[in-house]
Motif scaffolding. Structure first.
Motif, PDB file in Angstrom:
ATOM      1  N   LEU A   6      27.818  34.075  14.049  1.00  0.00           N
ATOM      2  CA  LEU A   6      28.983  33.211  13.818  1.00  0.00           C
ATOM      3  C   LEU A   6      29.466  32.600  15.130  1.00  0.00           C
ATOM      4  N   LEU A   7      29.454  31.279  15.165  1.00  0.00           N
ATOM      5  CA  LEU A   7      29.946  30.552  16.343  1.00  0.00           C
ATOM      6  C   LEU A   7      31.011  29.565  15.877  1.00  0.00           C
ATOM      7  N   LEU A   8      32.183  29.637  16.499  1.00  0.00           N
ATOM      8  CA  LEU A   8      33.273  28.718  16.153  1.00  0.00           C
ATOM      9  C   LEU A   8      33.468  27.704  17.264  1.00  0.00           C
ATOM     10  N   LEU A   9      33.363  26.432  16.929  1.00  0.00           N
ATOM     11  CA  LEU A   9      33.709  25.363  17.873  1.00  0.00           C
ATOM     12  C   LEU A   9      35.215  25.163  17.720  1.00  0.00           C
ATOM     13  N   ASP A  10      35.926  25.411  18.804  1.00  0.00           N
ATOM     14  CA  ASP A  10      37.355  25.708  18.760  1.00  0.00           C
ATOM     15  C   ASP A  10      38.143  24.783  19.701  1.00  0.00           C
ATOM     16  N   PHE A  11      39.444  24.685  19.441  1.00  0.00           N
ATOM     17  CA  PHE A  11      40.371  24.061  20.387  1.00  0.00           C
ATOM     18  C   PHE A  11      41.685  24.833  20.251  1.00  0.00           C
ATOM     19  N   TRP A  12      42.150  25.411  21.335  1.00  0.00           N
ATOM     20  CA  TRP A  12      43.206  26.444  21.285  1.00  0.00           C
ATOM     21  C   TRP A  12      44.472  26.046  20.532  1.00  0.00           C
ATOM     22  N   VAL A  13      44.848  24.782  20.590  1.00  0.00           N
ATOM     23  CA  VAL A  13      46.131  24.383  20.013  1.00  0.00           C
ATOM     24  C   VAL A  13      45.986  23.835  18.583  1.00  0.00           C
ATOM     25  N   SER A  14      44.752  23.720  18.107  1.00  0.00           N
ATOM     26  CA  SER A  14      44.526  23.168  16.768  1.00  0.00           C
ATOM     27  C   SER A  14      44.896  24.180  15.684  1.00  0.00           C
ATOM     28  N   PRO A  15      45.867  23.841  14.818  1.00  0.00           N
ATOM     29  CA  PRO A  15      46.225  24.774  13.747  1.00  0.00           C
ATOM     30  C   PRO A  15      45.068  24.965  12.768  1.00  0.00           C
ATOM     31  N   PHE A  16      44.179  23.966  12.707  1.00  0.00           N
ATOM     32  CA  PHE A  16      43.045  24.037  11.782  1.00  0.00           C
ATOM     33  C   PHE A  16      42.019  25.066  12.267  1.00  0.00           C
ATOM     34  N   GLU A  32      31.701  34.334  17.976  1.00  0.00           N
ATOM     35  CA  GLU A  32      31.802  33.772  19.324  1.00  0.00           C
ATOM     36  C   GLU A  32      32.584  32.470  19.220  1.00  0.00           C
ATOM     37  N   SER A  33      33.468  32.244  20.169  1.00  0.00           N
ATOM     38  CA  SER A  33      34.270  31.019  20.158  1.00  0.00           C
ATOM     39  C   SER A  33      33.888  30.142  21.346  1.00  0.00           C
ATOM     40  N   LYS A  34      33.699  28.846  21.068  1.00  0.00           N
ATOM     41  CA  LYS A  34      33.363  27.898  22.141  1.00  0.00           C
ATOM     42  C   LYS A  34      34.443  26.814  22.176  1.00  0.00           C
ATOM     43  N   GLU A  35      35.211  26.811  23.261  1.00  0.00           N
ATOM     44  CA  GLU A  35      36.322  25.856  23.398  1.00  0.00           C
ATOM     45  C   GLU A  35      35.764  24.460  23.674  1.00  0.00           C
ATOM     46  N   GLU A  36      36.208  23.500  22.876  1.00  0.00           N
ATOM     47  CA  GLU A  36      35.775  22.101  23.045  1.00  0.00           C
ATOM     48  C   GLU A  36      36.752  21.358  23.942  1.00  0.00           C
ATOM     49  N   ASP A  37      36.221  20.409  24.712  1.00  0.00           N
ATOM     50  CA  ASP A  37      37.068  19.507  25.502  1.00  0.00           C
ATOM     51  C   ASP A  37      37.227  18.218  24.702  1.00  0.00           C
ATOM     52  N   LEU A  38      38.285  18.175  23.900  1.00  0.00           N
ATOM     53  CA  LEU A  38      38.443  17.048  22.969  1.00  0.00           C
ATOM     54  C   LEU A  38      38.844  15.752  23.665  1.00  0.00           C
ATOM     55  N   LYS A  42      33.426  15.480  23.992  1.00  0.00           N
ATOM     56  CA  LYS A  42      33.022  16.469  22.994  1.00  0.00           C
ATOM     57  C   LYS A  42      31.569  16.879  23.240  1.00  0.00           C
ATOM     58  N   SER A  43      31.278  18.140  22.948  1.00  0.00           N
ATOM     59  CA  SER A  43      29.930  18.652  23.199  1.00  0.00           C
ATOM     60  C   SER A  43      28.922  18.031  22.235  1.00  0.00           C
ATOM     61  N   GLU A  44      27.668  18.036  22.665  1.00  0.00           N
ATOM     62  CA  GLU A  44      26.572  17.567  21.810  1.00  0.00           C
ATOM     63  C   GLU A  44      26.520  18.398  20.525  1.00  0.00           C
ATOM     64  N   LEU A  45      26.797  19.697  20.682  1.00  0.00           N
ATOM     65  CA  LEU A  45      26.755  20.592  19.527  1.00  0.00           C
ATOM     66  C   LEU A  45      27.793  20.185  18.482  1.00  0.00           C
ATOM     67  N   LEU A  46      28.987  19.813  18.946  1.00  0.00           N
ATOM     68  CA  LEU A  46      30.041  19.374  18.019  1.00  0.00           C
ATOM     69  C   LEU A  46      29.637  18.074  17.326  1.00  0.00           C
ATOM     70  N   LEU A  47      29.148  17.102  18.099  1.00  0.00           N
ATOM     71  CA  LEU A  47      28.771  15.801  17.533  1.00  0.00           C
ATOM     72  C   LEU A  47      27.629  15.955  16.520  1.00  0.00           C
ATOM     73  N   LYS A  48      26.727  16.892  16.808  1.00  0.00           N
ATOM     74  CA  LYS A  48      25.586  17.137  15.931  1.00  0.00           C
ATOM     75  C   LYS A  48      26.013  17.931  14.692  1.00  0.00           C
ATOM     76  N   SER A  49      26.959  18.863  14.883  1.00  0.00           N
ATOM     77  CA  SER A  49      27.370  19.757  13.795  1.00  0.00           C
ATOM     78  C   SER A  49      28.354  19.103  12.831  1.00  0.00           C
ATOM     79  N   ASN A  50      29.129  18.149  13.324  1.00  0.00           N
ATOM     80  CA  ASN A  50      30.086  17.436  12.468  1.00  0.00           C
ATOM     81  C   ASN A  50      29.986  15.942  12.763  1.00  0.00           C
ATOM     82  N   PRO A  51      28.842  15.319  12.390  1.00  0.00           N
ATOM     83  CA  PRO A  51      28.641  13.910  12.727  1.00  0.00           C
ATOM     84  C   PRO A  51      29.594  12.958  12.003  1.00  0.00           C
ATOM     85  N   VAL A  52      30.132  13.393  10.873  1.00  0.00           N
ATOM     86  CA  VAL A  52      30.997  12.510  10.072  1.00  0.00           C
ATOM     87  C   VAL A  52      32.370  12.347  10.725  1.00  0.00           C
ATOM     88  N   TYR A  53      33.038  13.473  11.040  1.00  0.00           N
ATOM     89  CA  TYR A  53      34.389  13.419  11.596  1.00  0.00           C
ATOM     90  C   TYR A  53      34.450  13.717  13.096  1.00  0.00           C
TER      91      TYR A  53
END
Length: 220
Positions: A6-16, A32-38, A42-53
């Motif tokens: 389990l890997l969570l792409l995260d942002f500390w202040v996001s209520p979601f 495991e939590s991976k903090e994103e720099d929004l 954004k990381s390649e992993l984030l763009l690849k994992s959620n290409p729609v939003y």
């Protein structure tokens, strides 16, 4: 359950993101939590994992990405059924999903509109926000939690928003406790749960983030 699964792409202040972390904690799951720099990139992993939003949270389970926080919480509940987050009966589940949908459509926008507004618009935004809170307070009624005696799906969807209320109170010059005492008591009860207390950031830190964000957006 090993952390690699389990890997969570995260942002500390996001209520979601907080919703997902609370749900995982309620199930006793390691992740495991991976903090994103929004803002910086954004990381390649984030763009690849959620290409729609291209948004957090993304929960990657065994290499498969899951998007949208309420859907992720529902997935966690189905995949690891104990302890259950949704009611046992179909009607109860549909009611929980209705309120989760209401919270998604109304609460965060109403919270943010207060601190995004200036001048006379603040009063209008504040009135709208309090109206949303009063609807939720009525739904809560005399119950301990939204689903009854046990902390569950709707509570997990709603409680992270409370970490943002302080910022709205500061900019709107009011308190949630004075306007909605029952809802305020529910916030305090929820905060006594370890899963919530460990995840929700200090409201003062959220307020500092909001002040910085307003400057970035040119709101004075």
């Amino acid at each position: 359950m090993s952390k690699e699964d389990l890997l969570l792409l995260d942002f500390w202040v996001s209520p979601f993101c907080m919703r997902v972390k609370i749900a995982l904690a309620e199930k006793g799951l390691n992740y495991e939590s991976k903090e994103e720099d929004l803002f910086g990139g954004k990381s390649e992993l984030l763009l690849k994992s959620n290409p729609v939003y291209q948004k957090v949270p993304v929960l990657i389970h065994n290499g498969k990405p899951l998007n949208e926080s309420a859907i992720i919480v529902g997935y966690i509940d189905e995949k690891w059924p104990s302890p259950p987050l949704l009611p046992a009966c179909a009607y109860g589940r549909s009611q929980a999903r209705f309120w989760a949908d209401y919270i998604d459509k109304k609460l965060f926008d109403a919270t943010c509109t207060v601190w995004r507004s200036t001048g006379e618009a603040v009063e209008v935004a504040k009135k709208d926000f309090i109206e949303v809170l009063k609807v939720l307070e009525e739904a809560l009624g005399e119950k301990t939690f939204f689903g009854g005696e046990t902390f569950g799906f709707v509570d997990i969807v709603a409680i992270p928003m409370a970490s943002w209320f302080y910022a709205s109170e500061k900019f709107g010059n009011f308190t949630v406790e004075a306007e909605c005492p029952k809802l305020s008591a529910w916030i305090k009860r929820s905060m006594q749960r370890e899963s919530v207390a460990k995840v929700l950031p200090d409201p003062e830190k959220v307020y500092d983030f909001v002040v910085m964000f307003r400057k970035m957006q040119g709101i004075e």
